[in-house]
Design an enzyme around this catalytic site. Structure first.
Site, PDB file in Angstrom:
ATOM      1  CD  GLU A 135       0.307  -3.159  13.887  1.00 33.04           C
ATOM      2  OE1 GLU A 135      -0.895  -3.580  13.677  1.00 33.04           O
ATOM      3  OE2 GLU A 135       0.337  -2.028  15.261  1.00 33.04           O
ATOM      4  CB  CYS A 185       4.517   6.315  12.529  1.00 36.53           C
ATOM      5  SG  CYS A 185       5.248   5.640  14.416  1.00 36.53           S
ATOM      6  CB  CYS A 222      10.355  -2.236  23.340  1.00 38.44           C
ATOM      7  SG  CYS A 222      11.519  -1.192  23.556  1.00 38.44           S
ATOM      8  CB  CYS A 239       7.786   2.373  28.839  1.00 39.73           C
ATOM      9  SG  CYS A 239       9.633   3.315  28.541  1.00 39.73           S
ATOM     10  CB  CYS A 281       4.961   2.260  26.478  1.00 33.23           C
ATOM     11  SG  CYS A 281       4.941   1.340  24.544  1.00 33.23           S
ATOM     12  CB  CYS A 284       1.483   7.143  20.613  1.00 36.08           C
ATOM     13  SG  CYS A 284       1.761   9.059  19.546  1.00 36.08           S
TER      14      CYS A 284
HETATM   15  N1  SAH Z   1      10.766   3.902  21.688  1.00 37.34           N
HETATM   16  C1  SAH Z   1      10.617   4.997  21.507  1.00 37.34           C
HETATM   17  C2  SAH Z   1       9.884   5.332  20.104  1.00 37.34           C
HETATM   18  C3  SAH Z   1       8.413   4.527  20.348  1.00 37.34           C
HETATM   19  S1  SAH Z   1       7.036   5.169  21.544  1.00 37.34           S
HETATM   20  C4  SAH Z   1      10.591   6.327  22.497  1.00 37.34           C
HETATM   21  O1  SAH Z   1      10.134   6.145  23.624  1.00 37.34           O
HETATM   22  O2  SAH Z   1      10.707   7.185  21.975  1.00 37.34           O
HETATM   23  C5  SAH Z   1       7.067   6.433  20.103  1.00 37.34           C
HETATM   24  C6  SAH Z   1       6.040   7.863  21.688  1.00 37.34           C
HETATM   25  O3  SAH Z   1       4.636   7.283  21.850  1.00 37.34           O
HETATM   26  C7  SAH Z   1       7.347   8.060  22.917  1.00 37.34           C
HETATM   27  O4  SAH Z   1       7.090   9.107  22.749  1.00 37.34           O
HETATM   28  C8  SAH Z   1       6.266   7.281  24.353  1.00 37.34           C
HETATM   29  O5  SAH Z   1       6.436   7.199  25.274  1.00 37.34           O
HETATM   30  C9  SAH Z   1       5.141   7.139  23.279  1.00 37.34           C
HETATM   31  N2  SAH Z   1       4.215   6.095  23.681  1.00 37.34           N
HETATM   32  C10 SAH Z   1       4.052   5.460  24.292  1.00 37.34           C
HETATM   33  N3  SAH Z   1       2.763   4.050  24.483  1.00 37.34           N
HETATM   34  C11 SAH Z   1       2.502   5.567  24.664  1.00 37.34           C
HETATM   35  C12 SAH Z   1       0.790   5.142  24.679  1.00 37.34           C
HETATM   36  N4  SAH Z   1       0.221   4.634  25.865  1.00 37.34           N
HETATM   37  N5  SAH Z   1       0.160   6.783  24.701  1.00 37.34           N
HETATM   38  C13 SAH Z   1       0.616   7.813  23.992  1.00 37.34           C
HETATM   39  N6  SAH Z   1       2.300   7.980  24.230  1.00 37.34           N
HETATM   40  C14 SAH Z   1       2.830   6.289  24.019  1.00 37.34           C
HETATM   41 FE1  SF4 Z   2      10.445   1.083  23.930  1.00 36.68          FE
HETATM   42 FE2  SF4 Z   2       7.850   1.899  24.564  1.00 36.68          FE
HETATM   43 FE3  SF4 Z   2       9.636   2.995  26.408  1.00 36.68          FE
HETATM   44 FE4  SF4 Z   2       9.360   3.353  23.270  1.00 36.68          FE
HETATM   45  S1  SF4 Z   2       7.973   4.167  25.347  1.00 36.68           S
HETATM   46  S2  SF4 Z   2      11.654   2.387  24.909  1.00 36.68           S
HETATM   47  S3  SF4 Z   2       8.441   2.024  22.752  1.00 36.68           S
HETATM   48  S4  SF4 Z   2       8.529   0.556  26.243  1.00 36.68           S
END
Ligand code: SAH
Ligand code: SF4
Length: 416
Positions: free
Chosen positions: A138, A151, A158, A162, A165, A391
């Site tokens: 997406e 975005c 991924c 994390c 996420c 996000c």
């Molecule tokens: N993988 C990269 C870029 C994509 S995520 C990274 O982690 O930086 C973009 C942002 O959204 C990151 O800061 C991530 O930690 C945050 N994010 C992921 N899951 C989220 C959630 N459920 N609620 C709010 N932010 C979230």
């Molecule tokens: Fe991957 Fe989500 Fe961690 Fe970003 S925040 S590195 S998208 S697992």
């Protein structure tokens, strides 16, 4: 039956090929590598690679540079979707090119428009040999008064995991190619009618003005494709979005932060989310490999970071986990000496998560503390929540199904 074996491969069940990290492992390996179609797209290729296509159709080497420039202009300034539109290229040459290559972008399978104007496109990407169904990623367009931000995703799934996420809980299917990354920008500009019209007349204002690599995936685990794509997006003779308007967000792949500075030179965002190693190890397990002190050093060393080019630190607000005033104090201490701004992100929940978003007054207190310490600390307004475009919500609706499938498969594996 084939679905079961495919899903089994994807979740690391018996007989799978190690797709999910084994207990304690930090990185997933991709399930697939990209298999190019018989007629590849020129989108995302370097000038040298396009030149090779001209060589293959017999264009003399002295002419190739000029021909590449022509094509580049048609593709990236005018947004041409067919060779037929490229009227300054001779008919014969267009016909020859058409036999070998395309200017195709990823296929749009769905478009959703939020009541706040945010748009989300679901793009279909070809799958390789391992999976039967095509893949989907997406990309999200967020209009604001002074800018329009796209975005962009870098992976299907991924590499990392994390814990807060949703993408992190999914399998890593594959890395996107440079063409699929640039293709997301092309698709957005197509759908928004954001190309010069009438042809050749540059619009007074563009709709897509900023790019953030904050969609699905960890861009620094797909470094080469992301670098090649962003250099094309920033190229002055093409799309021409300045490097200051392109932000790459990473969870902290330290060696590739250094390379980002040297080889790409875009703005940097760091997904920090915790100020103590113990907690960050849990939220961003990659921290076990590149702990906070190393990450901060890479930020201090990031070239061209200055007051005008500050590094953004993203901090997701998790109730009772990382949102105390003590955390805010440590955050300010940690950022000392770094040209930084802090972006507080209210946690966006997803089905099955163990986290909750911090209370609003706690987010305000946290933000105020940081602001009083001299840092800009905007709270990111969640955009497009009604279409699951915020996000961490990308693809969650589609993935909900496979999460259920996964659970069923795990249960099956246990009773075997
Ligand atoms: N993988 C990269 C870029 C994509 S995520 C990274 O982690 O930086 C973009 C942002 O959204 C990151 O800061 C991530 O930690 C945050 N994010 C992921 N899951 C989220 C959630 N459920 N609620 C709010 N932010 C979230
Ligand atoms: Fe991957 Fe989500 Fe961690 Fe970003 S925040 S590195 S998208 S697992």
């Amino acid at each position: 039956m084939s679905t079961v074996s495919t899903e089994a491969a994807a979740v690391g069940l018996p007989g799978a090929r190690g797709v999910l990290p084994a207990d304690g492992a930090l990185e997933k390996t991709p399930l697939e590598t990209y298999v190019p179609p018989a007629q590849p797209s020129l989108i995302g290729l370097s000038r040298a690679q396009i030149s090779e296509q001209f060589a293959a159709i017999g264009v003399a080497s002295a002419q190739r540079r000029m021909r590449v420039q022509q094509l580049w202009h048609w593709m990236y300034v005018r947004g041409a979707r067919t060779f037929g539109e490229m009227t300054s290229v001779s008919k014969d040459m267009r016909a020859e090119l058409e036999k070998r290559v395309t200017v195709d972008r990823p296929e749009v399978v769905a478009e959703q428009i939020s009541n706040d104007g945010t748009r989300k496109w679901l793009l279909r990407l070809p799958s390789g040999n391992n999976l039967e169904k095509p893949h989907e990623v997406e990309c999200v367009y967020i209009p604001e008064t002074d800018r329009g931000t796209l975005c962009v995703s870098s992976q299907v799934g991924c590499t990392l995991n994390c814990s807060f996420c949703h993408t992190g809980t999914q399998r890593l299917v594959r890395n996107l190619t440079a063409g699929e990354i640039v293709g997301q920008i092309m698709v957005a500009r197509d759908r928004l009618n954001d190309w010069p019209s009438p042809p050749g007349e540059e619009k007074t204002h563009r709709l897509v003005t900023n790019i953030v690599m904050m969609g699905m995936g960890e861009p620094l685990y797909n470094f080469d494709a992301v670098r090649d794509a962003l250099l094309i997006v920033a190229d002055n003779e093409g799309i021409g979005i300045s490097k200051r308007r392109i932000t790459l967000s990473t969870s902290g792949v330290v060696p590739n932060i250094v390379r980002t500075g040297e080889e790409i030179g875009v703005m940097l965002a760091i997904s920090l989310h915790a100020v103590r190693d113990e907690l960050r190890n849990e939220l961003v397990p990659l921290n076990r490999k590149y702990p906070i002190a190393e990450l901060m050093q890479a930020c201090r060393d990031y070239p061209a970071a200055s007051n005008a080019r500050r590094i953004t630190f993203e901090y997701v607000m998790l109730k009772g986990v990382n949102d105390s005033l003590e955390d805010a104090k440590l955050l300010v201490k940690l950022l000392k000496g770094i040209h930084a701004k802090i972006n507080l992100i209210p946690f966006n929940p997803w089905p099955g998560t163990r986290y909750e978003c911090s209370d609003w007054d706690q987010i305000e207190k946290f933000s105020e503390y940081i602001f009083n310490a001299g840092y800009s600390s905007p709270v990111r307004t969640p955009r497009g929540r009604d279409i699951l475009a915020a996000c961490g919500q990308l693809k969650s609706e589609t993935e909900k199904l496979s999460a259920r499938e996964r659970q069923a498969l795990r249960a099956m594996a246990m009773t075997d």
